[in-house]
Scaffold this active site. Structure first.
Site, PDB file in Angstrom:
ATOM      1  N   TYR A   1       0.822  -1.272  -0.012  1.00 52.82           N
ATOM      2  CA  TYR A   1       0.055  -0.031   0.157  1.00 52.82           C
ATOM      3  C   TYR A   1       0.817   1.463   0.135  1.00 52.82           C
ATOM      4  O   TYR A   1       1.745   1.542   0.676  1.00 52.82           O
ATOM      5  CB  TYR A   1      -0.749   0.036   1.156  1.00 52.82           C
ATOM      6  CG  TYR A   1      -1.909  -0.815   1.071  1.00 52.82           C
ATOM      7  CD1 TYR A   1      -3.224  -0.747   0.484  1.00 52.82           C
ATOM      8  CD2 TYR A   1      -1.784  -2.502   1.371  1.00 52.82           C
ATOM      9  CE1 TYR A   1      -4.267  -1.632   0.382  1.00 52.82           C
ATOM     10  CE2 TYR A   1      -2.650  -3.398   1.032  1.00 52.82           C
ATOM     11  CZ  TYR A   1      -3.913  -2.873   0.855  1.00 52.82           C
ATOM     12  OH  TYR A   1      -4.833  -3.915   0.383  1.00 52.82           O
ATOM     13  N   LEU A   2       0.520   2.177  -0.854  1.00 50.79           N
ATOM     14  CA  LEU A   2       1.163   3.485  -0.731  1.00 50.79           C
ATOM     15  C   LEU A   2       0.689   4.576   0.061  1.00 50.79           C
ATOM     16  O   LEU A   2       1.219   5.528   0.405  1.00 50.79           O
ATOM     17  CB  LEU A   2       1.002   4.083  -2.464  1.00 50.79           C
ATOM     18  CG  LEU A   2       1.525   3.167  -3.435  1.00 50.79           C
ATOM     19  CD1 LEU A   2       1.335   3.701  -4.744  1.00 50.79           C
ATOM     20  CD2 LEU A   2       3.069   3.234  -3.168  1.00 50.79           C
TER      21      LEU A   2
END
Length: 148
Positions: free
Chosen positions: A27-28
Site C-alpha cells: 500500500y502507498l
C-alpha cells in the site's frame, strides 16, 4: 462497486485442481481516502484505488484497477507504507480463499463478492467458513500492511 464479506477459515477444503493466483501487494496510502494499493497478480501489475462506503455489516467500496508496468510496480514498491503482503488465492466457486505467506504465514481468510447488499446479507456460507470478520479491521489487507 465492490460488495464483499470476509470470513476466517475453519477447515481447508480440497485445493487439488483449484484455480489459483500468486499475489504480492503493498500500500502507498492507507490512512486517508482513497486507499492506494499496488499488486502483482501472477504476471499482471496493477495500481488500485478504493473509496469505502459505510454499511453496518458489509464492505462496500468503489474500486478502480489500472494496469501498470513491472518497472512502475518495482519503483512504487520502494515507496510503500509498511509490509508487503504475499498470498496465494484459490478460486472456489464464488469464494476467494487467501493463504498468506511471509510475515503472515498461517493466516487464512476467504472473501465472497456479491451483486447487492441484499445478496450479501442473505449469504449462506459453507460449513468450512468460520467467523465473519468483515467489519474487523484486523483482517483488512490495508491494516495488515501497517501492522508491526
Amino acid at each position: 462497486m465492490e460488495i464483499e464479506r470476509k470470513f476466517k477459515v475453519e477447515k481447508l477444503p480440497n485445493l487439488e485442481n483449484v484455480k489459483k493466483a500468486k499475489i504480492i501487494q503493498a500500500y502507498l496510502n492507507t490512512d486517508s481516502e482513497p486507499t492506494l494499493r499496488i499488486r502483482k497478480y501472477n504476471d499482471e501489475y496493477l495500481l488500485t484505488y478504493k473509496y469505502s462506503k459505510k454499511d453496518n455489516e458489509i464492505n462496500v467500496c468503489n474500486e478502480v484497477e489500472l494496469p501498470i508496468t513491472e518497472e512502475c510496480f518495482n519503483n512504487l514498491l520502494t515507496k510503500i507504507e509498511g509490509n508487503i503482503i504475499e498470498k496465494t488465492r484459490y478460486f472456489i466457486n464464488e469464494i476467494e480463499l487467501d493463504i498468506f505467506e511471509g510475515k503472515y504465514e498461517g493466516l487464512i481468510l476467504a472473501e465472497v463478492e456479491f451483486e447487492s447488499i441484499e445478496d450479501a446479507n442473505r449469504y449462506n456460507k459453507p460449513n468450512w467458513l468460520g467467523e465473519d470478520v468483515t467489519k474487523d479491521k484486523n483482517y483488512r489487507n490495508s491494516y495488515l500492511a501497517k501492522k508491526h
